[in-house]
Design a protein around this motif. Structure first.
Motif, mmCIF file in Angstrom:
data_model
loop_
_atom_site.group_PDB
_atom_site.id
_atom_site.type_symbol
_atom_site.label_atom_id
_atom_site.label_comp_id
_atom_site.label_asym_id
_atom_site.label_seq_id
_atom_site.Cartn_x
_atom_site.Cartn_y
_atom_site.Cartn_z
ATOM 1 N N UNK A 255 -9.648 -41.145 -4.198
ATOM 2 C CA UNK A 255 -8.489 -41.470 -3.504
ATOM 3 C C UNK A 255 -7.561 -39.957 -3.301
ATOM 4 N N UNK A 256 -7.556 -39.383 -4.420
ATOM 5 C CA UNK A 256 -6.532 -38.323 -4.435
ATOM 6 C C UNK A 256 -7.217 -37.352 -3.483
ATOM 7 N N UNK A 257 -8.519 -37.085 -3.262
ATOM 8 C CA UNK A 257 -9.124 -35.903 -2.579
ATOM 9 C C UNK A 257 -8.827 -36.645 -1.082
ATOM 10 N N UNK A 258 -8.726 -37.825 -0.568
ATOM 11 C CA UNK A 258 -8.569 -38.372 0.524
ATOM 12 C C UNK A 258 -7.033 -38.175 0.967
#
Length: 171
Positions: A8-11
């Motif tokens: 989620x953080x990468x997205x």
């Protein structure tokens, strides 16, 4: 930089760079290098003749005086707005000391500026004209010469001498 393992953080980071990348590129490669060549910010206009210096048939001079008047009015409105915001910020900064001496100096400056603004631009309507403002200034100067400063009451006639033998009127 530490690599994020959470998908989620990468997205979110990839979406941020997708949106921010072109904006940053445009700002760094186009806007900032051209700011030095083309000074668009804080443009200074030369002062032109006032309406009192224009001939009655000089329409270009009247046009320039009108636009100078409108620029001056917008600057004065912004100054008044900044002073009002400073006073309101001072009042809301500390709710416990509201209405005390802390904000009095700012309020006095704002009140003086508002009075000066109204003396110059008040009662001109939504589309002020430099000629009407000049006429208003002339009328105010004539009034002050005859009766004293506006708001101080009318001064007594200094040269009026009553005849002691004249009959007095009943009130």
């Amino acid at each position: 930089m530490v690599e994020e393992r959470n998908p989620l953080i990468r997205f979110v980071n990839s979406m941020y760079s997708l949106i921010d990348g072109p904006v940053t590129f445009f700002r760094e490669k186009i806007v900032e290098p051209n700011q030095e060549k083309y000074p668009y910010y804080h443009q200074k206009f030369r002062r032109v003749a006032g309406i009192d210096e224009c001939y009655t048939d000089d329409y270009v001079c009247k046009f320039e005086a009108q636009h100078q008047f409108l620029r001056d009015r917008s600057v004065d409105c912004e100054i008044l707005s900044i002073l009002r915001q400073r006073y309101e910020h001072c009042n809301t900064e500390d709710l416990n000391n509201r209405g005390e001496e802390k904000c009095e100096a700012i309020y006095e400056v704002y009140k003086d500026a508002a009075g000066a603004w109204f003396a110059k631009y008040g009662d001109l309507g939504p589309m002020p004209d430099v000629l009407f403002a000049f006429t208003k200034q002339q009328h105010r100067m004539i009034w002050e010469r005859r009766h004293g400063p506006v708001g101080s009451g009318m001064k007594e006639d200094e040269f009026k001498v009553e005849d002691p033998d004249a009959p007095r009127k009943k009130p």
